[in-house]
Design a protein around this motif. Sequence first.
Motif, PDB file in Angstrom:
ATOM      1  N   ALA A 172     -29.720 -62.708 -40.778  1.00  0.00           N
ATOM      2  CA  ALA A 172     -30.472 -62.834 -42.024  1.00  0.00           C
ATOM      3  C   ALA A 172     -30.734 -61.462 -42.641  1.00  0.00           C
ATOM      4  O   ALA A 172     -30.623 -61.288 -43.859  1.00  0.00           O
ATOM      5  CB  ALA A 172     -31.791 -63.565 -41.782  1.00  0.00           C
ATOM      6  N   ALA A 173     -31.062 -60.486 -41.810  1.00  0.00           N
ATOM      7  CA  ALA A 173     -31.304 -59.135 -42.320  1.00  0.00           C
ATOM      8  C   ALA A 173     -30.025 -58.534 -42.884  1.00  0.00           C
ATOM      9  O   ALA A 173     -30.052 -57.864 -43.917  1.00  0.00           O
ATOM     10  CB  ALA A 173     -31.859 -58.244 -41.210  1.00  0.00           C
ATOM     11  N   LYS A 174     -28.919 -58.780 -42.230  1.00  0.00           N
ATOM     12  CA  LYS A 174     -27.634 -58.251 -42.706  1.00  0.00           C
ATOM     13  C   LYS A 174     -27.287 -58.859 -44.058  1.00  0.00           C
ATOM     14  O   LYS A 174     -26.853 -58.166 -44.968  1.00  0.00           O
ATOM     15  CB  LYS A 174     -26.533 -58.557 -41.695  1.00  0.00           C
ATOM     16  N   LYS A 175     -27.491 -60.169 -44.203  1.00  0.00           N
ATOM     17  CA  LYS A 175     -27.203 -60.844 -45.469  1.00  0.00           C
ATOM     18  C   LYS A 175     -28.138 -60.334 -46.560  1.00  0.00           C
ATOM     19  O   LYS A 175     -27.723 -60.081 -47.682  1.00  0.00           O
ATOM     20  CB  LYS A 175     -27.355 -62.353 -45.309  1.00  0.00           C
ATOM     21  N   ASN A 205     -29.640 -57.478 -46.773  1.00  0.00           N
ATOM     22  CA  ASN A 205     -29.406 -56.075 -47.093  1.00  0.00           C
ATOM     23  C   ASN A 205     -27.971 -55.795 -47.528  1.00  0.00           C
ATOM     24  O   ASN A 205     -27.583 -54.647 -47.621  1.00  0.00           O
ATOM     25  CB  ASN A 205     -29.760 -55.204 -45.879  1.00  0.00           C
ATOM     26  N   ALA A 206     -27.203 -56.849 -47.788  1.00  0.00           N
ATOM     27  CA  ALA A 206     -25.825 -56.660 -48.238  1.00  0.00           C
ATOM     28  C   ALA A 206     -25.844 -55.960 -49.589  1.00  0.00           C
ATOM     29  O   ALA A 206     -26.668 -56.260 -50.445  1.00  0.00           O
ATOM     30  CB  ALA A 206     -25.113 -58.004 -48.345  1.00  0.00           C
ATOM     31  N   ASP A 256     -29.436 -60.975 -54.871  1.00  0.00           N
ATOM     32  CA  ASP A 256     -29.805 -61.452 -53.547  1.00  0.00           C
ATOM     33  C   ASP A 256     -29.209 -62.839 -53.395  1.00  0.00           C
ATOM     34  O   ASP A 256     -29.819 -63.834 -53.794  1.00  0.00           O
ATOM     35  CB  ASP A 256     -31.322 -61.486 -53.388  1.00  0.00           C
ATOM     36  N   GLY A 257     -28.008 -62.882 -52.870  1.00  0.00           N
ATOM     37  CA  GLY A 257     -27.317 -64.156 -52.740  1.00  0.00           C
ATOM     38  C   GLY A 257     -26.971 -64.697 -54.109  1.00  0.00           C
ATOM     39  O   GLY A 257     -26.303 -64.057 -54.895  1.00  0.00           O
ATOM     40  N   GLU A 258     -27.483 -65.885 -54.411  1.00  0.00           N
ATOM     41  CA  GLU A 258     -27.197 -66.535 -55.695  1.00  0.00           C
ATOM     42  C   GLU A 258     -28.136 -66.045 -56.804  1.00  0.00           C
ATOM     43  O   GLU A 258     -27.843 -66.211 -57.983  1.00  0.00           O
ATOM     44  CB  GLU A 258     -27.311 -68.060 -55.511  1.00  0.00           C
ATOM     45  N   ALA A 259     -29.257 -65.432 -56.476  1.00  0.00           N
ATOM     46  CA  ALA A 259     -30.220 -64.961 -57.473  1.00  0.00           C
ATOM     47  C   ALA A 259     -29.825 -63.574 -57.977  1.00  0.00           C
ATOM     48  O   ALA A 259     -29.610 -62.661 -57.195  1.00  0.00           O
ATOM     49  CB  ALA A 259     -31.614 -64.913 -56.877  1.00  0.00           C
ATOM     50  N   THR A 297     -31.644 -65.098 -62.840  1.00  0.00           N
ATOM     51  CA  THR A 297     -30.783 -66.241 -63.123  1.00  0.00           C
ATOM     52  C   THR A 297     -29.792 -66.395 -61.979  1.00  0.00           C
ATOM     53  O   THR A 297     -29.834 -65.653 -61.009  1.00  0.00           O
ATOM     54  CB  THR A 297     -30.088 -66.090 -64.495  1.00  0.00           C
ATOM     55  N   SER A 298     -28.886 -67.344 -62.111  1.00  0.00           N
ATOM     56  CA  SER A 298     -27.925 -67.595 -61.042  1.00  0.00           C
ATOM     57  C   SER A 298     -26.573 -66.971 -61.352  1.00  0.00           C
ATOM     58  O   SER A 298     -26.205 -66.788 -62.519  1.00  0.00           O
ATOM     59  CB  SER A 298     -27.743 -69.101 -60.835  1.00  0.00           C
TER      60      SER A 298
END
Length: 118
Positions: free
Chosen positions: A39-42, A44-45, A80-83, A98-99
Motif C-alpha cells: 500500500a505504501a509503495k502504491k 508513493n508511486a 493518487d491512483g484514479e484521483a 477529478t478522475s
Amino acid sequence: MTTLAKKVGGPGALAVVIAVSGWAIGRGAEAGRKAAKAAAKKRNAPCSTKGQVFDVVSDGEDGKSLVLRAGDQYRVMECDGEAILIEVLGGTNNPYFTSAQFLASVSGFPTAEKPNAE
C-alpha cells in the motif's frame, strides 16, 4: 501453566496450542507487513503526468463542479491512483479533484488503455 494445560488436555496439547498460535500470529504479522508495504509503495508511486499541461479537445462535466470546454488547458498537480488534482489554467476556482477516466474522455490524458497518449 498447570491449570491451562489441564484445560486443553495436557502438556502435549498445550505445546501444540502454543506452537500453532505462535505460527498463526507470525504469519498474520508477516501478511500485514507485506500488505502495508504494498500500500505504501502504491501510494508513493510517482505521478508520471505531474506538471504536464493538457489541452481539452471536447466539452465535458465531471458531475461534481468541474466543467471543461474545448480549448481549455489544465495542469496536473498531483495524482493518487484514479484521483487526479488539476489546475485549470485561467480558472478562478482552482484546484479540482477529478478522475483519470474523465480527463481521458475530454483530453489526451493517458490511461491504462491509452498509454503515452500525450
